[in-house]
Write a protein that holds these residues in place. Sequence first.
Motif, PDB file in Angstrom:
ATOM      1  N   GLN A   1      26.467  65.100  27.656  1.00 43.70           N
ATOM      2  CA  GLN A   1      25.829  63.836  27.266  1.00 43.70           C
ATOM      3  C   GLN A   1      25.101  63.229  28.456  1.00 43.70           C
ATOM      4  N   ARG A   2      25.778  63.165  29.598  1.00 45.30           N
ATOM      5  CA  ARG A   2      25.164  62.627  30.810  1.00 45.30           C
ATOM      6  C   ARG A   2      23.921  63.421  31.192  1.00 45.30           C
TER       7      ARG A   2
ATOM      8  N   GLN B   1      17.533  61.563  36.063  1.00 47.33           N
ATOM      9  CA  GLN B   1      17.656  62.263  37.347  1.00 47.33           C
ATOM     10  C   GLN B   1      18.170  63.699  37.183  1.00 47.33           C
ATOM     11  N   PHE B   2      18.615  64.060  35.979  1.00 50.76           N
ATOM     12  CA  PHE B   2      19.098  65.413  35.736  1.00 50.76           C
ATOM     13  C   PHE B   2      18.097  66.238  34.920  1.00 50.76           C
ATOM     14  N   ALA B   3      16.831  65.835  34.929  1.00 48.41           N
ATOM     15  CA  ALA B   3      15.811  66.490  34.100  1.00 48.41           C
ATOM     16  C   ALA B   3      15.671  67.976  34.399  1.00 48.41           C
TER      17      ALA B   3
ATOM     18  N   ALA C   1      26.555  65.995  40.659  1.00 45.91           N
ATOM     19  CA  ALA C   1      26.441  64.555  40.381  1.00 45.91           C
ATOM     20  C   ALA C   1      26.723  64.267  38.908  1.00 45.91           C
ATOM     21  N   CYS C   2      26.230  65.120  38.044  1.00 48.83           N
ATOM     22  CA  CYS C   2      26.465  64.954  36.611  1.00 48.83           C
ATOM     23  C   CYS C   2      27.958  65.084  36.300  1.00 48.83           C
TER      24      CYS C   2
END
Length: 128
Positions: free
Chosen positions: A25-26, A32-34, A93-94
């Motif tokens: 989901q995140r 920033q996670f593109a 980070a995710c």
Amino acid sequence: MSEPTTYEQIGGDAGTARLAERFYQRMAETPQFAELRAMHPEDLQSSRDKLYKFLSGWFGGPDLFVEEYGHPRLRQRHMPFAIGEKERDQWVACMLLAMDDVGIDEALRSKLLTNFFNTADFMRNQAG
């Protein structure tokens, strides 16, 4: 008496499933996670299921991934994807955000973060 496994500490099957769900989901909702998101199929269900099954065994619970797919061979399975420091850092980070979201306590989160970073760093196959 032995110390509880990570699997037990995060809430067993339900906790492991919640973490895998929140991770994806995140990844899907955070700009920033593109780049990380772009490496995955449009439908994330299969990726989510594989992460859940892998984490189950890695955390000390049922070895669901191995039972279904065999040895994880993580590096080999990730070779088709260009993974450098940026992708590694986005993944970590995710996962950190997902661990925070599901309420994993600080001591366990710190231990897992180290393990996740080391594993994600091992997946790198690109410079930089």
